[in-house]
Enzyme design. Structure first.
Site, PDB file in Angstrom:
ATOM      1  N   ASP A  37       0.751  -1.151  -0.108  1.00 35.52           N
ATOM      2  CA  ASP A  37       0.021  -0.050  -0.002  1.00 35.52           C
ATOM      3  C   ASP A  37       0.774   1.118   0.045  1.00 35.52           C
ATOM      4  OD1 ASP A  37      -2.318  -1.165   0.166  1.00 35.52           O
ATOM      5  OD2 ASP A  37      -2.748  -0.885   2.384  1.00 35.52           O
ATOM      6  N   LYS A  59      -2.748   4.710  -3.987  1.00 34.38           N
ATOM      7  CA  LYS A  59      -2.047   5.535  -4.509  1.00 34.38           C
ATOM      8  C   LYS A  59      -2.012   6.763  -3.462  1.00 34.38           C
ATOM      9  CE  LYS A  59      -5.380   8.231  -7.206  1.00 34.38           C
ATOM     10  NZ  LYS A  59      -5.686   8.734  -8.264  1.00 34.38           N
ATOM     11  N   MET A 176      -7.588   9.062   9.573  1.00 31.58           N
ATOM     12  CA  MET A 176      -8.250   9.385   8.448  1.00 31.58           C
ATOM     13  C   MET A 176      -9.116  10.756   8.838  1.00 31.58           C
ATOM     14  SD  MET A 176      -9.238   5.842   6.946  1.00 31.58           S
ATOM     15  CE  MET A 176      -9.750   5.343   8.418  1.00 31.58           C
TER      16      MET A 176
HETATM   17  N1  SAH Z   1      -3.797   0.268   9.360  1.00 34.35           N
HETATM   18  C1  SAH Z   1      -3.279   1.781   9.599  1.00 34.35           C
HETATM   19  C2  SAH Z   1      -4.295   2.652   9.543  1.00 34.35           C
HETATM   20  C3  SAH Z   1      -4.748   2.877   8.030  1.00 34.35           C
HETATM   21  S1  SAH Z   1      -6.019   4.150   7.956  1.00 34.35           S
HETATM   22  C4  SAH Z   1      -2.711   1.912  11.066  1.00 34.35           C
HETATM   23  O1  SAH Z   1      -2.833   0.859  11.933  1.00 34.35           O
HETATM   24  O2  SAH Z   1      -1.933   2.727  11.422  1.00 34.35           O
HETATM   25  C5  SAH Z   1      -4.817   5.511   7.414  1.00 34.35           C
HETATM   26  C6  SAH Z   1      -4.861   6.539   8.366  1.00 34.35           C
HETATM   27  O3  SAH Z   1      -3.708   6.033   9.163  1.00 34.35           O
HETATM   28  C7  SAH Z   1      -4.227   7.948   7.980  1.00 34.35           C
HETATM   29  O4  SAH Z   1      -5.293   8.785   7.455  1.00 34.35           O
HETATM   30  C8  SAH Z   1      -3.724   8.399   9.005  1.00 34.35           C
HETATM   31  O5  SAH Z   1      -4.870   8.876   9.875  1.00 34.35           O
HETATM   32  C9  SAH Z   1      -3.167   7.093  10.011  1.00 34.35           C
HETATM   33  N2  SAH Z   1      -1.898   7.161   9.472  1.00 34.35           N
HETATM   34  C10 SAH Z   1      -1.188   6.130   9.117  1.00 34.35           C
HETATM   35  N3  SAH Z   1       0.273   6.237   9.129  1.00 34.35           N
HETATM   36  C11 SAH Z   1       0.444   7.189   9.819  1.00 34.35           C
HETATM   37  C12 SAH Z   1       1.511   8.120  10.310  1.00 34.35           C
HETATM   38  N4  SAH Z   1       2.617   7.805  10.017  1.00 34.35           N
HETATM   39  N5  SAH Z   1       1.497   9.063  10.925  1.00 34.35           N
HETATM   40  C13 SAH Z   1       0.241   9.716  11.393  1.00 34.35           C
HETATM   41  N6  SAH Z   1      -0.958   9.160  11.043  1.00 34.35           N
HETATM   42  C14 SAH Z   1      -0.932   7.852   9.953  1.00 34.35           C
END
Ligand code: SAH
Length: 519
Positions: A37, A59, A176
């Site tokens: 992803d 993307k 998100m």
């Molecule tokens: N499975 C992922 C979440 C996916 S949803 C997890 O467990 O982290 C996607 C959201 O994750 C983004 O919109 C953001 O809110 C958050 N996210 C993912 N990586 C991030 C990062 N490095 N810093 C801040 N937010 C992050």
């Protein structure tokens, strides 16, 4: 389908590659297919088997350009493919936390395909941690919730129990949610959460691009709008946010924090420089290495070698060109003596040194690397109309030199002796995009050959003029005077030069420059 095929739903962690699990790494190493992803750090792909098929299914942004159904179908199809026994599905953070990993697991279960789940460090906990915010604290917060901020809070039937969130839980971590920040904060306040509750937005948490904005429930939406704070970010709501003032650690001792630096790697040089720069907080983009391979055809070169005596000059423009020429010469059973009556021009001292290794002292060594300067030097050395000149060089080299010689009435034979191929074309496109978007602060060069290779690749992609324009808007840093010299001859303006010609010296020079203590 091999009966033992297994799919691994793997959490890639929040960004910092060090937060990837050992089990995840193991699964990556022997998977034949890796499906990844947007949020999964590309660095982790280095663990992949070189023969593995890599499939990108996300993307920028969160509008999937491949739908979830399509992703499910790809995973199932790959699991059923002949010769595939392990599929790694790499997802940002934890696969089951807003990663739709649950849906993928269900699709696999429905198909009777075996799978395992490898949890990952979720961003909702890790991003606050890197911002110095403990999501729970014995005295401040005894509960936390992970909430999707993607849901439109104005829709009639919210799946989110706003009242309960506003009252019953101490720390709220929204994923998100940046686009709906004003709605989320309004909903919480409306349901009784005090407007002065501390809020932090943590963008690209755990990575060198991490950005933190601290405010409160009443004001954060407006403040984020003012600085156009972007996704991906975690929204942390709760009194624990106030602890950041004392706990913030990630930004400490990181003099290069926020700096976007390109490391141009040579074939032999590992990521040593990248590692040190990242430790100091820089966001590093590695420019891919190039490989030297045979040209598509040796025909012109072979004909020239068969008839070397008819040439009055041989021009070598690079070390690789010299090596390529003499190795081909050797294959035909000849040696340097075939060049007995031929004068030799070697462009640049390194090329001249290389020719000397084959027992030949170059007749002229134009110091100027740009073709225009070489032309002048050749003319000065007596190359004239009617002379037959062999130009042994890379397939993709520029036409200025042969065209200039031809215009002067010289009979030029351009013989490809080698070809450079870029190991990762996508990475080059990516870098060009960043340079054009002025998203790079500094480009580092740790050797002369990396400067020449870099400029050759860049010019090959966007043309020489554009390459120089892009370089002019970026700070160029060199490891020492020889590299600087090469860079300057190629038309670059070198702003930073290490005083001690080592990787550590180069890093020091970058830090000093930022502090404004040099030049
Ligand atoms: N499975 C992922 C979440 C996916 S949803 C997890 O467990 O982290 C996607 C959201 O994750 C983004 O919109 C953001 O809110 C958050 N996210 C993912 N990586 C991030 C990062 N490095 N810093 C801040 N937010 C992050």
């Amino acid at each position: 389908m091999a009966s033992n095929t297994k799919v691994f739903l793997i959490g890639a962690g929040p960004g910092d590659p060090g937060l990837f699990t050992l089990k995840g790494k193991e699964c990556m190493q022997d998977a034949e297919v890796i499906i990844y992803d947007y949020l999964a750090n590309r660095r982790l792909l280095e663990y992949a088997n070189p023969d593995a098929e890599l499939i990108f299914v996300g993307k920028k942004g969160f509008t999937a350009h491949v739908t979830q159904e399509e992703i499910n179908a790809i995973i199932v199809e790959k699991a059923k493919q002949d010769g595939v026994s392990k599929v790694a599905r790499l997802k940002g953070g934890d696969p089951f936390v807003f990663g739709r990993g649950g849906e993928e697991a269900l699709a696999l279960a429905a198909e009777g395909i075996a799978f395992e789940v490898v949890p990952g460090v979720t961003s909702g906990v890790a991003a606050p941690a890197y911002a110095g915010i403990p999501v729970t604290h014995r005295k401040v917060a005894s509960s936390m919730a992970l909430i999707t901020g993607h849901e439109d809070p104005t829709k009639d039937e919210s799946a989110i129990d706003w009242k309960h969130l506003a009252h019953g839980i101490d720390t709220l971590c929204f994923y998100m949610g940046i686009k709906s920040l004003h709605l989320i904060t309004a909903k919480l306040i409306e349901n009784g959460k005090p407007a002065d509750t501390p809020v932090a937005l943590v963008r690209w948490g755990t990575t060198p691009a991490q950005e933190v904005l601290v405010s409160n429930l009443g004001e954060v939406a407006e403040e984020a709008r003012k600085v156009s704070f972007q996704a991906p970010a975690i929204i942390v709501v709760g009194n624990v946010v106030a602890l950041r003032e004392q706990i913030a650690w990630f930004e400490k001792d990181k003099p290069l924090l926020g700096q976007k630096i390109v490391v141009t790697r040579s074939r032999t040089q590992a990521g040593a420089l990248s590692k040190v720069l990242e430790d100091k907080g820089a966001e590093v983009f590695e420019f891919p290495t190039i490989k030297i391979v045979d040209p598509d055809s040796f025909e012109v070169l072979d004909d020239a070698i068969a008839d070397l005596g008819s040439y009055s000059w041989a021009i070598f423009t690079s070390v690789n060109g010299v090596e390529g020429f003499f190795s081909r010469l050797g294959l035909t059973g000849k040696d340097s003596r075939s060049l007995g009556g031929v004068k030799v021009a070697a462009i640049g001292p390194a090329t001249a040194d290389k020719v000397r290794e084959y027992g030949i002292v170059a007749d002229i060594v134009p110091g100027e690397y740009k073709a225009e300067g070489v032309l002048e030097a050749l003319e000065g050395a007596g190359v004239k109309a009617g002379d037959k000149v062999l130009l042994a060089r890379a397939t993709e080299a520029r036409e200025v030199l042969p065209e200039g010689l031809a215009a002067a009435g010289v009979e030029v034979t351009v013989a490809s002796v080698y070809k450079t191929v870029v190991e990762n074309e996508n990475a080059v496109d990516d870098l060009v995009e960043r340079l054009q978007g002025a998203m790079i602060d500094t480009i580092t060069f740790a050797s002369s050959s990396t400067v020449s290779n870099f400029m050759a690749i860049l010019a090959g992609k966007v043309g020489e003029q554009e390459a120089l324009r892009l370089m002019a808007q970026t700070t160029v840093a060199s490891i020492g005077p020889i590299t600087t010299d090469t860079a300057r001859k190629l038309g670059l303006d070198v702003k930073i030069e290490a005083q001690e010609y080592t990787i550590a010296g180069l890093v020091r020079a970058l830090v000093d420059d930022l502090r404004g203590t040099t030049l």
